[in-house]
Scaffold this motif. Sequence first.
Motif, mmCIF file in Angstrom:
data_model
loop_
_atom_site.group_PDB
_atom_site.id
_atom_site.type_symbol
_atom_site.label_atom_id
_atom_site.label_comp_id
_atom_site.label_asym_id
_atom_site.label_seq_id
_atom_site.Cartn_x
_atom_site.Cartn_y
_atom_site.Cartn_z
ATOM 1 N N TRP A 40 6.784 -8.178 0.606
ATOM 2 C CA TRP A 40 6.719 -7.078 0.687
ATOM 3 C C TRP A 40 6.560 -6.140 -0.229
ATOM 4 N N LEU A 41 5.064 -6.240 -0.381
ATOM 5 C CA LEU A 41 4.425 -5.462 -1.700
ATOM 6 C C LEU A 41 3.764 -4.088 -0.871
ATOM 7 N N THR A 42 4.659 -2.609 -1.390
ATOM 8 C CA THR A 42 3.200 -1.744 -0.357
ATOM 9 C C THR A 42 3.721 -0.451 -1.489
ATOM 10 N N LEU A 43 2.487 -0.026 -1.711
ATOM 11 C CA LEU A 43 2.468 1.500 -2.846
ATOM 12 C C LEU A 43 1.925 2.367 -2.274
ATOM 13 N N VAL A 44 2.115 3.493 -2.590
ATOM 14 C CA VAL A 44 1.821 4.904 -2.718
ATOM 15 C C VAL A 44 0.417 5.319 -3.627
ATOM 16 N N SER A 45 0.298 6.238 -3.054
ATOM 17 C CA SER A 45 -0.928 7.329 -4.130
ATOM 18 C C SER A 45 0.439 8.257 -5.229
ATOM 19 N N PRO A 46 0.281 8.602 -6.244
ATOM 20 C CA PRO A 46 0.774 8.754 -6.651
ATOM 21 C C PRO A 46 0.934 10.951 -6.286
ATOM 22 N N GLU A 47 -0.130 10.927 -5.647
ATOM 23 C CA GLU A 47 -0.265 12.367 -5.444
ATOM 24 C C GLU A 47 0.280 12.794 -4.059
ATOM 25 N N TRP A 48 0.750 11.437 -3.196
ATOM 26 C CA TRP A 48 0.592 11.749 -1.950
ATOM 27 C C TRP A 48 2.648 10.657 -1.180
ATOM 28 N N GLN A 49 3.329 10.437 -1.865
ATOM 29 C CA GLN A 49 4.146 9.671 -1.989
ATOM 30 C C GLN A 49 5.076 9.269 -0.904
ATOM 31 N N ASP A 50 5.150 10.218 0.173
ATOM 32 C CA ASP A 50 5.412 10.344 0.878
ATOM 33 C C ASP A 50 4.615 10.006 1.972
ATOM 34 N N GLY A 51 2.705 9.516 1.667
ATOM 35 C CA GLY A 51 3.041 9.982 2.827
ATOM 36 C C GLY A 51 1.936 8.606 3.091
ATOM 37 N N PRO A 52 0.957 7.736 3.442
ATOM 38 C CA PRO A 52 0.583 6.197 4.351
ATOM 39 C C PRO A 52 1.030 5.402 3.218
ATOM 40 N N GLU A 53 1.913 4.028 3.035
ATOM 41 C CA GLU A 53 1.372 3.238 2.095
ATOM 42 C C GLU A 53 0.923 2.394 2.214
ATOM 43 N N LEU A 54 0.325 1.460 1.184
ATOM 44 C CA LEU A 54 -0.884 0.664 1.256
ATOM 45 C C LEU A 54 0.456 -1.550 1.028
ATOM 46 N N LEU A 55 -0.053 -1.688 2.047
ATOM 47 C CA LEU A 55 0.677 -3.356 2.152
ATOM 48 C C LEU A 55 -0.433 -3.724 1.678
ATOM 49 N N LEU A 56 -0.534 -5.128 0.319
ATOM 50 C CA LEU A 56 -1.195 -6.339 -0.435
ATOM 51 C C LEU A 56 -0.482 -7.571 0.286
ATOM 52 N N GLU A 57 -1.805 -7.579 1.278
ATOM 53 C CA GLU A 57 -1.000 -8.146 2.493
ATOM 54 C C GLU A 57 -2.171 -9.882 1.820
ATOM 55 N N PRO A 58 -0.797 -10.564 1.972
ATOM 56 C CA PRO A 58 -1.168 -12.085 0.904
ATOM 57 C C PRO A 58 -2.354 -12.961 2.766
ATOM 58 N N ALA A 59 -2.560 -11.950 3.356
ATOM 59 C CA ALA A 59 -2.650 -12.769 4.571
ATOM 60 C C ALA A 59 -3.973 -13.895 4.396
ATOM 61 N N PRO A 60 -4.720 -13.586 3.548
ATOM 62 C CA PRO A 60 -6.141 -14.704 3.263
ATOM 63 C C PRO A 60 -5.368 -16.270 2.689
ATOM 64 N N ASN A 61 -3.890 -16.493 1.941
ATOM 65 C CA ASN A 61 -4.169 -17.521 1.542
ATOM 66 C C ASN A 61 -3.600 -18.070 2.624
ATOM 67 N N HIS A 62 -3.243 -17.870 4.235
ATOM 68 C CA HIS A 62 -1.877 -18.060 5.360
ATOM 69 C C HIS A 62 -3.037 -17.843 6.509
ATOM 70 N N PHE A 63 -4.482 -17.284 6.855
ATOM 71 C CA PHE A 63 -4.205 -16.851 7.718
ATOM 72 C C PHE A 63 -5.968 -17.521 8.061
ATOM 73 N N GLU A 64 -6.692 -18.052 8.235
ATOM 74 C CA GLU A 64 -8.277 -18.742 8.022
ATOM 75 C C GLU A 64 -9.031 -17.312 8.225
ATOM 76 N N PRO A 65 -8.414 -17.225 9.874
ATOM 77 C CA PRO A 65 -9.605 -15.959 10.178
ATOM 78 C C PRO A 65 -9.365 -14.612 9.715
ATOM 79 N N CYS A 66 -8.801 -14.419 8.505
ATOM 80 C CA CYS A 66 -8.526 -12.829 7.676
ATOM 81 C C CYS A 66 -9.408 -13.303 6.559
ATOM 82 N N LYS A 67 -9.024 -14.584 6.299
ATOM 83 C CA LYS A 67 -9.665 -15.217 4.970
ATOM 84 C C LYS A 67 -11.642 -15.042 5.119
#
Length: 131
Positions: A40-67
């Motif tokens: 569960w790997l999330t990132l935030v903008s340094p300009e908006w650290q309390d803003g939305p998180e960006l999830l680096l989702e490994p879905a293409p490796n496990h869910f063919e429709p995503c790939k």
Amino acid sequence: MKVTLISIPVRDQEKALKFYTEKLGFLKKKDAPLGGGNRWLTLVSPEWQDGPELLLEPAPNHFEPCKVFQDALMEAGFPYTQFDVENVDAEYDRLIKLGVEFSVKPTEMGTAKFAVFNDTCGNNIQIVEML
């Protein structure tokens, strides 16, 4: 209701983490193991650290429709998502110096200027400046 998390599919979470932090400047917020080598790997903008998180989702490796969807967007040259910037030209120059590959150079369209780059993890990303 508000957006707190945005997911972006990546084929290699470690490679994505390196690209998004070292090249784009995002900050790591959460990093928790999920099993099977996934995180569960999330990132935030340094300009908006309390803003939305960006999830680096490994879905293409496990869910063919995503790939399939990710591959189709790349093949068509469509961006998966967009990030707003203050100055597209300056950001383009900065990223080019870091070795980021752009498929669309800074281009004006109406009241916006945009450029599109490859995130090296299976996605085209658009940066946008409102004029």
